[in-house]
Design an enzyme around this catalytic site. Structure first.
Site, PDB file in Angstrom:
ATOM      1  N   PRO A 137       0.848  -1.208   0.000  1.00  0.00           N
ATOM      2  CA  PRO A 137       0.000   0.000   0.000  1.00  0.00           C
ATOM      3  C   PRO A 137       0.873   1.243   0.000  1.00  0.00           C
ATOM      4  CG  PRO A 137      -0.110  -1.115   2.136  1.00  0.00           C
ATOM      5  CD  PRO A 137       0.799  -1.932   1.273  1.00  0.00           C
ATOM      6  N   VAL A 145       1.777   5.152   0.061  1.00  0.00           N
ATOM      7  CA  VAL A 145       1.320   6.491   0.469  1.00  0.00           C
ATOM      8  C   VAL A 145       2.418   7.446   0.087  1.00  0.00           C
ATOM      9  CG1 VAL A 145       0.869   7.979   2.449  1.00  0.00           C
ATOM     10  CG2 VAL A 145      -0.067   5.657   2.379  1.00  0.00           C
ATOM     11  N   ASP A 202       5.747   2.403   2.219  1.00  0.00           N
ATOM     12  CA  ASP A 202       4.864   1.236   2.400  1.00  0.00           C
ATOM     13  C   ASP A 202       4.117   1.407   3.721  1.00  0.00           C
ATOM     14  OD1 ASP A 202       3.727  -1.265   2.929  1.00  0.00           O
ATOM     15  OD2 ASP A 202       5.413  -2.385   2.057  1.00  0.00           O
ATOM     16  N   HIS A 203       2.800   1.609   3.602  1.00  0.00           N
ATOM     17  CA  HIS A 203       2.018   1.920   4.789  1.00  0.00           C
ATOM     18  C   HIS A 203       1.938   0.750   5.773  1.00  0.00           C
ATOM     19  CE1 HIS A 203      -0.547   4.256   7.277  1.00  0.00           C
ATOM     20  NE2 HIS A 203      -0.931   5.106   6.314  1.00  0.00           N
ATOM     21  N   ARG A 204       2.368  -0.437   5.328  1.00  0.00           N
ATOM     22  CA  ARG A 204       2.384  -1.546   6.281  1.00  0.00           C
ATOM     23  C   ARG A 204       3.552  -1.384   7.254  1.00  0.00           C
ATOM     24  NH1 ARG A 204       2.836  -6.405   2.084  1.00  0.00           N
ATOM     25  NH2 ARG A 204       4.513  -4.983   1.452  1.00  0.00           N
TER      26      ARG A 204
END
Lengths: 375, 474, 343
Positions: free
Chosen positions: B268, B270, B444-446
């Site tokens: 994901p 951002v 990486d939003h994780r």
């Protein structure tokens, strides 16, 4: 008429009795089968025979010595066979074509081989030396008996040319067992070709005695093929000369092939790698030493007053000159360049071989020094 | 002149002979071809005829001795113009101290030596002097190839070389019982070599474990960053058939596309932006360029940004980490392998500088220069193309300000640099023309949340605004 | 008296060979033909029919039944300056002559360093597929290809038979000339006026059919089989390139390599047994020259390593269309009967 095979070389039946015109002790004999071909031989001719036979003997001894000294890889001694070789070759015309085995040094000498021609192939520098067309002699043949077919084919060519030359095939007693020799006689008889077969029965094919090759006298085979034949004393230069003249005349005149069996003896080993003491007795060798071709001719010439010290010295000098040149030809020989091994495989360009030559040349270029860059 | 006679091969390849009897002794006069000895070989007893006429000088070996082919037997004093032709005998200090040449000058061997091995005065080497071809005697010397030095027709065979290093068996993998070369076809092997791919590490999709062309291409570009944001797509043309051009999808482009897709639809993304006044950085760069001590080191904006990034990452490890789905772990890297996206002829590649955080500004600048050159020349090796932990993409060189870069697969963040623009900006309470740059950070939003990403970006920007602030970071 | 045919004709290979001999003998009076039954009978395949009447016994020689003798006397005739064309009646009978061919004919030019030439042509009715008795269907070409000093050719059609035989006779090198007896009666167009100097050289291969997917190399009667295989393959959408090697020593690698570099896949097919056959040599050279262009291992489709089987069973031995296409499947990665490569 039965014939009992023997294991020794004494002749038992009159069928065996070879035609002889000069005894071992030097007495001149007569024989109605050959007298007409011998009576006109003068002293000059006999001295010429002696000179050439002496040269053959000295050349042979030099060949053996050079091999023992490491200058030649191999030598096939012809000692004892000088009479049949020299006499038969001298009887030929210059335009007759001769097909020798590997032991006919005397024949090569009579036909004009140079000193170098006698040694360079035994030394391993080249496969064959003289130009066949220059001497009218085929290259010496190692494959036993193969040359007899070549001689017959050549004779078939003579016929087609309407010429009167004769082809002469030299071979030994062992060769007569080979299929090629028998096929050659079939062809020669069928086509009535002008070829003389000269079989030097020197009694030994390496260690096999002639009795293994022939249960019946060799000369008697030829009539079975339809070829006239004569068995002659191979150590008797006069009988050999006469017999060869008879044979050549017969063939040259359109009478077809002729077969001569010259009964002689291989005094030395098969080659310098052979040890004859393993298969024959020294007694037998001594027996034949007493039948030496040179001593009997010398005796006759001396008796005729045609052999003095001056002649001796002259003959020896000639022989020494030749053998000295032989020796230096061997010692001073320069081996051909590496790339030359690829020459003359074909008469016309062959792409596969050209590719190999190209690669080998590039490979050799990669080395420093003379050996690498030699072309 | 002294002439030597060595034992020849007397019968086709015999290695030795036993002396049976000598017929001569030193001092005897001997004629050419006179029998001087009897020897016995494996085949026969043979008389040895003298190769020379002269007086016997020296005899070696007695009856009963076994002599090897090539060994000295006897020497003779012979007549000859030796003195005139033996330069070495009279001038021993002449140029080449070659023992063989010296020997040849003083004496003459009975037969010309076959030059098969380098002549040596060493007694162990038995140089045959024979000409007949028997087995060459074995030497005790170590086998050696002849030195090559001439003009080679072709250089190394690149075709064969191409196969070898890239088929190396993977050193680890203890469960691999057999060490087999990876299976592939000749053209694919060549492709692997060209792309710098080690076939041992490539997963095979072909039948029977054969590595295909597609396998290699995919593997080579696993680390490629699809920074397509900086490159405007060509305006779509009207698609009438006569005005279309079809370009096959293959090679680097194919692999790049595959990597981008994988990245874009796995992590994901951002993206967060900051615009910063970099005038001080530009002044620093000018000063560093003018410094004679730093001559030859081209320190630029990218180097300063790279330095800032490395410093900031040490305080924001979540942006220097990797999401390992398979292991169910997040890997935090204790080093920074800094990737720099580069546009090459073959497409986009992202080679990285290993342990960039350990380099000072000058070293980092040099490394960046090397990397750029290697990438431009298409020589980036697999090692350089893999193992990155964070990347920078400089689309500012194309004249744009901001973008939403796609993460290099497996990494947590990528920083995009916009162009440095001279524009009006607030400076010490007034409007002034300042050098301004926008930074675009995708992460990486994780692995990082908005706050973490923003704080990291802020710290990088602070260093660019006031380079001295770097000292606060580490 | 000579009746040399001219113009273009549709001839069987046998007749084309006969015409070639006639033409060669008319062009050069030193050309002779010799062999068993070739004169009065005109040869057991009638190849030399009519030559005796035309040229007489001086130039058309019925020989004794002795192959070694035939070749050996040919050597002597060549030494005398003739150009003998020897017929070995059947392939399986060449072995008694092997010694004369390999030791004498092949080597005399080399050992005399070019002074002696052996312009001998040895014609051999060759190979099987004719339901013959034992020893009448042999393929011994590899022995001669392996012998330096010999040129070896194999014809596959009447035009080549006519032209290449004349070229072989005109060559100063010895040529072993293989004639596939099962094509003796098949017809083809022959240009009887073809100048041998203008025709394709004897050493050149010919692309019989262009293609893009697989290169099929072959020679002799197998060319026909290969062409049939290519036609059948068309129905499956495959494009095979068929090359008739024509010359086995030397091989025209330029043509061969160009084809392999184009297709990346190569199959060599011949009737002769597999082990150390001509295909093995071809593939070694092709692999060396075209390694990086090969998409699949080169394959051989050959006779089995057995003595030639009895007539009723020969069809199981001769590599036919299906075996060739099975190999085509293999090189293209399609389902095929080849066992898997053992690890």
């Amino acid at each position: 008429m039965t014939y009992t095979p023997t294991t020794d070389t004494e002749h038992r039946s009159e069928l065996d009795e070879p035609v002889q015109l000069l005894t071992p002790s030097g007495q001149r004999r007569r024989d109605p089968r050959l007298d007409e071909w011998a009576d006109d031989l003068d002293l000059a001719t006999l001295r010429g025979l002696y000179r050439d036979m002496t040269l053959a003997r000295r050349v042979d001894a030099e060949g053996v010595a050079l091999q023992r000294q490491g200058q030649l890889g191999l030598w096939a001694p012809a000692q004892g066979q000088e009479a049949i070789q020299v006499a038969s070759a001298r009887a030929c015309r210059a335009d007759d074509f001769l097909f020798p085995s590997y032991r006919e040094h005397g024949v090569l000498l009579v036909r004009g081989a140079a000193p170098a021609d006698l040694v360079l192939s035994w030394r391993g520098e080249v496969a064959s030396t003289y130009d066949p067309a220059a001497l009218n002699v085929a290259p010496p043949q190692i494959i036993i008996g193969a040359q007899t077919l070549h001689a017959v084919g050549y004779a078939m060519g003579i016929q087609r040319d309407g010429a009167d030359q004769v082809a002469v095939a030299y071979f030994g007693d062992g060769a007569t067992s080979q299929g090629d020799v028998n096929e050659a006689m079939v062809f020669a008889a069928s086509f009535s070709s002008p070829v003389v077969f000269v079989c030097s029965n020197n009694h030994w094919a390496i260690s096999e005695p002639v009795t293994v090759q022939a249960a019946h006298p060799i000369a008697d085979r030829a009539p079975g093929f339809g070829i006239p034949s004569m068995r002659v004393d191979g150590n008797d230069a006069i009988a050999c000369t006469a017999a060869m003249r008879w044979a050549l005349d017969h063939a040259r005149g359109g009478g077809g092939p002729v077969f001569l069996e010259a009964v002689t003896y291989r005094m030395g080993p098969h080659t310098t790698s052979d040890d004859p003491t393993r298969y024959r007795s020294s007694d037998e060798v001594d027996l034949w030493r007493a039948r030496d071709p040179l001593t009997r001719l010398e005796a006759l010439l001396r008796a005729e007053g045609a052999f003095d010290d001056a002649f001796r010295a002259d003959v020896d000098a000639d022989a020494l000159s030749f053998t000295t040149q032989m020796r230096s030809a061997a010692i001073d020989a320069v081996s051909a360049a590496p790339l030359s091994v690829l020459d003359h495989v074909y008469a016309e360009p062959h792409t596969g071989l050209e590719e190999q030559r190209h690669r080998f040349s590039a490979y050799l270029d990669g080395f420093d020094g003379d050996e690498g860059s030699a072309r | 002149m002294i002439a030597e006679f060595r034992l020849p091969d007397l019968g086709e390849g015999l290695p030795e002979a036993e002396i049976v009897h000598w017929h001569v002794a030193p001092g005897d006069a001997v004629e050419l071809n006179q029998t001087i000895a009897e020897v016995e070989t494996a085949k026969a007893i043979v008389d040895l005829p003298s190769p020379f006429a002269g007086v016997v000088r020296e005899v070696r070996h007695s009856a009963g001795d076994v002599v090897a082919v090539g060994e000295f037997l006897i020497s003779f004093e012979v007549a000859g113009a030796a003195d005139a032709t033996a330069p070495d005998a009279t001038a021993p200090d002449a140029s080449a101290p070659d023992p063989h040449a010296a020997a040849a000058g003083q004496s003459r061997t009975a037969a010309p030596a076959e030059v098969s091995a380098a002549p040596s005065a060493d007694d162990d080497v038995q140089t045959p002097n024979l000409v007949g071809y028997g087995a060459a005697p074995r030497t005790s010397a170590r086998p050696q190839r002849r030195t090559r030095g001439g003009r080679p027709a072709a250089g190394a065979d690149t075709a064969v070389l191409a196969a070898a290093p890239h088929d190396a068996v993977a050193p680890s993998a203890p469960e691999q019982a057999r060490h087999e070369r990876p299976r592939s076809t000749p053209p694919v092997r060549k492709l692997a070599k060209d792309l710098g791919v080690d076939l041992a590490l490539v997963a095979a999709s072909g039948a029977h474990g054969v590595i295909t062309r597609a396998d290699v291409e995919a593997h080579a570009l696993r680390a490629v960053d699809g920074a397509s944001a900086g490159i405007a797509a060509p305006a779509p043309t009207e698609s009438t058939p006569s005005r279309e051009t079809r370009i096959p999808i293959r090679g680097v482009r194919k692999a790049t596309a595959a990597a981008m897709v994988r990245s874009a639809f796995t992590a994901p993304h951002v993206t967060t932006f900051v615009t910063v006044d970099v005038t001080e950085t530009m002044r620093l760069i000018e000063a560093l360029r003018a410094d004679r001590r730093l001559e030859g080191h081209r320190i630029g904006v990218l180097a300063v940004v790279a330095k800032a990034v490395c410093l900031a990452l040490s305080r924001h490890p979540e942006l220097n980490s990797h999401w390992d789905e398979q292991a169910g772990e997040i890997v935090r890297f204790g080093y920074v392998n800094l990737g720099i996206a580069a546009a090459t002829e073959r497409g986009l590649v992202v080679p990285n500088i290993k342990d960039a955080d350990a380099l000072d500004l000058v070293a980092l600048s040099d490394a960046l220069g090397d990397l750029a050159r290697v990438a431009r020349e298409g020589r980036a090796g697999l090692d350089q193309l893999s193992g990155g932990t964070f990347s920078i993409t400089n689309f500012g060189v194309f004249g744009v300000d901001a973008g939403t870069p796609i993460l290099n697969p497996g990494e947590a963040g990528i920083l995009g640099l916009g162009a440095v623009r001279r524009q009006p900006w607030e400076h010490e309470g007034a409007i002034a023309l300042r050098e301004v740059m926008t930074l675009s950070l995708s992460f990486d939003h994780r692995l990082a949340d908005g706050e973490q990403g923003s704080r990291f970006l802020r710290e990088v920007a602070d260093v660019l605004r006031e380079p001295g602030r770097a000292m606060l970071l580490r | 008296m000579t009746s040399i045919a001219t113009g273009k004709a549709s001839l069987t290979m046998g007749k084309a060979l006969g015409a070639g001999l006639r033409r060669a003998m008319a062009d050069d009076e030193r050309v002779l033909v010799m062999g068993e039954d070739i004169g009065k009978l005109g040869g057991v395949f009638r190849i030399t029919d009519g030559l005796l009447d035309e040229f007489g016994t001086a130039r058309v020689i019925d020989t004794p039944l002795a192959e070694s003798g035939i070749v050996g006397t040919a050597v002597g005739l060549a030494l005398r300056g003739f150009r003998p064309v020897v017929e070995i009646q059947f392939d399986g009978f060449v072995y008694p002559a092997f010694d004369q061919i390999v030791c004498q004919v092949a080597k005399l030019h080399y050992r005399t360093r070019g002074r002696v030439r052996m312009p001998i042509t040895i014609r051999i009715p060759w190979a099987g597929g004719v339901g013959a008795a034992e020893h009448h269907s042999e393929s011994p070409e590899a022995y001669f290809v392996h012998t330096a000093g010999l040129r070896v050719v194999a014809v596959s059609n009447p035009q080549d038979a006519y032209t290449m035989l004349r070229q072989a006779i005109a060559s100063d090198d010895p040529v072993v000339f293989f004639e596939p007896k099962r094509l003796y009666h098949s017809k083809g167009a022959v240009d009887l006026d073809a100048h041998i100097a203008d025709a394709a050289p004897m050493g050149l291969a010919r692309v019989m059919r262009e293609g893009t997917d697989v290169t099929l190399l072959t020679y002799g009667a197998q060319v026909t089989t290969a062409m049939d295989a290519a036609t059948a393959a068309e129905d499956e959408g495959l494009s095979l390139e068929v090359i008739d090697l024509r010359s086995l020593s030397p091989v025209d690698y330029r043509t061969v390599a160009a084809s392999v570099r184009k297709t990346g896949r190569v199959i060599v097919t011949h009737e002769a047994a597999r082990e150390a056959g001509v295909a093995a040599e071809l593939i070694a050279s092709i692999t060396e020259q075209c390694f990086h262009y090969l998409e699949a291992p080169p394959l051989r489709v050959t006779g089995h390593d057995i003595p030639y089987p009895p007539a009723k069973l020969e069809k199981h031995h001769l590599p036919d269309l299906d075996r060739i296409l099975d190999a085509v499947d293999r090189v293209l990665g399609r389902p095929n009967s080849f066992p898997e490569v053992t690890p």
